[in-house]
Design a protein around this motif. Structure first.
Motif, PDB file in Angstrom:
ATOM      1  N   GLU A 146       0.854  -1.190   0.000  1.00  0.00           N
ATOM      2  CA  GLU A 146       0.000   0.000   0.000  1.00  0.00           C
ATOM      3  C   GLU A 146       0.884   1.232   0.000  1.00  0.00           C
ATOM      4  O   GLU A 146       1.872   1.307   0.725  1.00  0.00           O
ATOM      5  N   ILE A 147       0.525   2.202  -0.824  1.00  0.00           N
ATOM      6  CA  ILE A 147       1.159   3.517  -0.817  1.00  0.00           C
ATOM      7  C   ILE A 147       0.088   4.474  -0.304  1.00  0.00           C
ATOM      8  O   ILE A 147      -1.023   4.509  -0.820  1.00  0.00           O
ATOM      9  N   LEU A 148       0.433   5.242   0.724  1.00  0.00           N
ATOM     10  CA  LEU A 148      -0.489   6.194   1.315  1.00  0.00           C
ATOM     11  C   LEU A 148       0.125   7.591   1.249  1.00  0.00           C
ATOM     12  O   LEU A 148       1.275   7.768   1.619  1.00  0.00           O
ATOM     13  N   ALA A 149      -0.643   8.542   0.722  1.00  0.00           N
ATOM     14  CA  ALA A 149      -0.249   9.957   0.728  1.00  0.00           C
ATOM     15  C   ALA A 149      -1.194  10.665   1.666  1.00  0.00           C
ATOM     16  O   ALA A 149      -2.407  10.443   1.619  1.00  0.00           O
ATOM     17  N   TYR A 150      -0.656  11.527   2.536  1.00  0.00           N
ATOM     18  CA  TYR A 150      -1.525  12.250   3.449  1.00  0.00           C
ATOM     19  C   TYR A 150      -0.961  13.621   3.756  1.00  0.00           C
ATOM     20  O   TYR A 150       0.230  13.874   3.591  1.00  0.00           O
ATOM     21  N   GLY A 151      -1.837  14.515   4.155  1.00  0.00           N
ATOM     22  CA  GLY A 151      -1.453  15.874   4.482  1.00  0.00           C
ATOM     23  C   GLY A 151      -2.611  16.601   5.118  1.00  0.00           C
ATOM     24  O   GLY A 151      -3.654  16.024   5.408  1.00  0.00           O
ATOM     25  N   THR A 152      -2.451  17.911   5.310  1.00  0.00           N
ATOM     26  CA  THR A 152      -3.459  18.753   5.939  1.00  0.00           C
ATOM     27  C   THR A 152      -4.044  19.706   4.909  1.00  0.00           C
ATOM     28  O   THR A 152      -3.307  20.504   4.313  1.00  0.00           O
ATOM     29  N   ALA A 153      -5.347  19.620   4.707  1.00  0.00           N
ATOM     30  CA  ALA A 153      -6.035  20.515   3.779  1.00  0.00           C
ATOM     31  C   ALA A 153      -6.250  21.856   4.458  1.00  0.00           C
ATOM     32  O   ALA A 153      -6.654  21.907   5.624  1.00  0.00           O
ATOM     33  N   VAL A 154      -5.963  22.941   3.736  1.00  0.00           N
ATOM     34  CA  VAL A 154      -6.096  24.281   4.308  1.00  0.00           C
ATOM     35  C   VAL A 154      -6.713  25.243   3.303  1.00  0.00           C
ATOM     36  O   VAL A 154      -6.698  25.015   2.094  1.00  0.00           O
ATOM     37  N   LYS A 155      -7.245  26.336   3.854  1.00  0.00           N
ATOM     38  CA  LYS A 155      -7.697  27.470   3.066  1.00  0.00           C
ATOM     39  C   LYS A 155      -6.637  28.539   3.200  1.00  0.00           C
ATOM     40  O   LYS A 155      -6.029  28.712   4.265  1.00  0.00           O
ATOM     41  N   ILE A 156      -6.400  29.259   2.123  1.00  0.00           N
ATOM     42  CA  ILE A 156      -5.424  30.344   2.138  1.00  0.00           C
ATOM     43  C   ILE A 156      -6.196  31.657   2.103  1.00  0.00           C
ATOM     44  O   ILE A 156      -7.076  31.841   1.262  1.00  0.00           O
ATOM     45  N   GLY A 157      -5.850  32.557   3.045  1.00  0.00           N
ATOM     46  CA  GLY A 157      -6.567  33.825   3.146  1.00  0.00           C
ATOM     47  C   GLY A 157      -5.897  34.933   2.380  1.00  0.00           C
ATOM     48  O   GLY A 157      -4.858  34.881   1.846  1.00  0.00           O
TER      49      GLY A 157
END
Length: 104
Positions: free
Chosen positions: A93-104
């Motif tokens: 298994e290859i897993l990619a992960y991160g934090t989704a953000v809004k840019i102001g």
């Protein structure tokens, strides 16, 4: 969509953290690739068949992660990481992960 492996984006301000996003795929070895890999193991060198398979899997996991971020209407994903784990003999298994953000 901005994708970075850092916690900040140069010149941008993060206005909202939307949460964890991830994408994964599981790939299995192919008998033909195993034969070629076995031959390369004897003579040495890069096992190009597996390099290509893992590279394609990484891209697919990344696409799926970005798709999840887009559903949250994120402008960017920060702190991108990849991880690999064996799920059974001959499959990873290859897993990619991160934090989704809004840019102001």
């Amino acid at each position: 969509m901005i994708i970075v492996n850092t916690s900040q984006i140069a010149g941008k301000e993060i206005s909202e953290v939307l949460g964890l996003v991830r994408g994964n795929t599981i790939r299995a070895r192919h008998v033909g690739q195993d034969i070629m890999a076995g031959l390369r193991n004897i003579v040495g060198g890069e096992v190009k068949e597996y390099t290509q398979m893992i590279s394609e899997a990484r891209e697919e996991a990344l696409k799926r992660m970005v798709s999840e971020a887009e559903k949250l209407e994120a402008d960017a994903v920060i702190n991108i990481r990849f991880t690999t784990s064996q799920v059974m003999g001959g499959a990873a298994e290859i897993l990619a992960y991160g934090t989704a953000v809004k840019i102001g």
